[in-house]
Design an enzyme around this catalytic site. Structure first.
Site, short mmCIF file in Angstrom:
data_model
loop_
_atom_site.label_atom_id
_atom_site.label_comp_id
_atom_site.label_asym_id
_atom_site.label_seq_id
_atom_site.Cartn_x
_atom_site.Cartn_y
_atom_site.Cartn_z
N HIS A 234 0.86 -1.19 0.00
CA HIS A 234 0.00 0.00 0.00
C HIS A 234 0.89 1.24 0.00
O HIS A 234 2.12 1.15 0.18
CB HIS A 234 -0.94 0.02 1.20
CG HIS A 234 -0.24 0.05 2.54
ND1 HIS A 234 0.43 1.15 3.02
CD2 HIS A 234 -0.10 -0.91 3.49
CE1 HIS A 234 0.94 0.89 4.20
NE2 HIS A 234 0.64 -0.36 4.51
N ASP A 362 -1.85 -19.44 12.35
CA ASP A 362 -0.64 -19.99 12.96
C ASP A 362 -0.62 -19.71 14.47
O ASP A 362 -0.67 -18.56 14.89
CB ASP A 362 0.59 -19.37 12.30
CG ASP A 362 1.86 -20.10 12.65
OD1 ASP A 362 2.38 -19.90 13.76
OD2 ASP A 362 2.33 -20.90 11.81
N SER A 377 2.74 -5.07 6.91
CA SER A 377 2.24 -4.78 5.57
C SER A 377 3.32 -5.05 4.54
O SER A 377 4.45 -4.57 4.66
CB SER A 377 1.81 -3.31 5.49
OG SER A 377 0.73 -3.05 6.34
#
Length: 415
Positions: A234, A362, A377
């Site tokens: 992003h 997980d 990110s």
């Protein structure tokens, strides 16, 4: 005679309408066949055929693609080992050609998945307006002239600026100036007269501006052939206005994770990192886009310990809901793979930032971070031995879930 001609024309029209109504489902079925397919060399896909159509590869394309299948069922299209373009012709009842489909065969691109954290520093091209400020009893000259939060001031009277101090120097004589402003991607000029600040006698525009930012993100991929990389998934945006910083200067650096703020419902977590005392630059930032930051690395930027030979890029039509993994770094150790599930895929024919929903499953990652936290990110998403996307945003209400973007869109944005 005229009446007879009229009756014939009317009868012909009625026959045409009846034929159209009978054939409209068939016409729709033919129109629904894809106009084009893009396949990796050696891969295969199938096309649903609901009519008695027979498919064949036009002359010259036999080595690039082949087709098999019965009329009225699914037709399998198999790519050859060489790159190129072939035409597949669909014939009604094996006789009348009714559709031509272009099949493009490409060699799969191989990239080294990332997963390591990066220190990211960016200096803007111009300065970002984050707010207005009155000068004592005087209203903000910039606000009165139409300058808004989120505007990027790039020049003063045609002279490019790159810092708050440069902007201040350009207005110190008190004369009216023309600001070159970028707003929502559109360039415009705004005339404004600075006002004298009664508190110290200096001339000001009455705006707060920001010229740089720094933080932590994650490397998505590295291309060993070109030396290019992509990260974050992003844009780097201003925290107050949400405006994507236009790149003036920027670089990614080695960094170390020093603390994990665990995420919880309505309280996003964060990886806190620090640059090394002696900054080690890994590459420059050349583009800051909705789909990540991109640039050229100074050397082997990826960790490479998990997939030293790289992985092929997975196209969005190959991705499916189900088991997957993300690669991330949450401490001083190397990149680790963590289990997740792709819960939802969005059908996208054009680039969009939110392509899929990823659920972290997980146990170790959930115990340590609570799921997806800021700084993760860009974490690459791996499915079926292919690099298919990157984590982008966490759900505020549920840190175990977040959005991901198709890697195809990142590569498109990288140019």
């Amino acid at each position: 005679m005229k009446e007879e001609k009229m009756r014939r024309r009317l009868a012909a029209l009625m026959v045409a309408v009846a034929a159209l109504s009978v054939l409209s489902p068939q016409v729709g079925a033919i129109a629904s066949l894809p106009d084009a397919l893009v396949l990796d060399a050696g891969s295969a896909t199938s096309v649903q055929v609901s009519l008695p159509l027979r498919a064949e590869v036009a002359a010259g394309g036999e080595g690039i693609a082949s087709v098999t299948g019965d009329r009225g069922s699914r037709v399998s299209v198999t790519a050859g080992e060489e790159s190129g373009t072939a035409q597949v012709i669909f014939r009604l009842l094996g006789l009348v050609p009714v559709k031509t489909m272009t099949v493009t065969v490409e060699q799969p691109r191989v990239l080294v998945p990332g997963g390591r954290t990066l220190g990211v520093a960016l200096k803007t091209e111009g300065v970002v307006v984050v707010g207005a400020s009155d000068l004592g009893s005087k209203a903000s000259p910039a606000r009165m002239a139409g300058v808004r939060a989120g505007d990027v001031i790039q020049s003063v009277d045609g002279v490019q600026i790159g810092s708050a101090s440069a902007l201040s120097e350009c207005i110190q004589n008190g004369a009216a100036v023309t600001l070159g402003v970028l707003r929502d991607g559109e360039a415009m000029d705004i005339d404004v007269a600075p006002a004298e600040d009664p508190r110290d006698g200096a001339y000001r525009l009455g705006v707060w501006v920001r010229e740089s930012t720094a933080g932590v993100g994650t490397l998505t991929y590295y291309d060993p052939d070109s030396g290019e990389y992509g990260a974050l998934g992003h844009a780097i945006t201003d925290v107050d206005t949400g405006v994507a910083f236009p790149v003036g200067e920027g670089a990614v650096f080695e960094n170390a994770i020093v603390r994990i703020n665990r995420g919880a419902e309505n309280a996003p977590g964060e990886l806190t990192g620090e640059f090394f005392e002696t900054e080690i630059e890994l590459g420059g930032i050349e583009r800051n886009t909705e789909f990540g930051v991109f640039g050229s690395a100074d050397g082997e930027i990826a960790d490479g310990s998990l997939y030293p030979e790289g992985l092929p890029v997975g196209r969005r039509d190959e991705i499916h809901t189900g088991a997957a993994q993300i690669l991330s770094t949450i401490d001083a150790e190397n990149v680790r793979a963590y289990d997740c599930e792709i819960e939802k895929l969005y059908s996208q024919s054009e680039p969009e930032a939110r392509s899929m929903v990823v659920h972290i499953t997980d146990p170790e990652l959930l115990a340590r971070t609570g799921g997806i936290v800021q700084g993760m990110s860009g974490s690459p998403i791996i499915q079926d031995g292919k690099l298919v996307g990157a984590v982008t945003h966490v759900f505020i209400s549920d840190p175990t879930r977040g959005y991901g973007v198709y890697l195809e869109w990142m590569l498109d944005a990288a140019g």
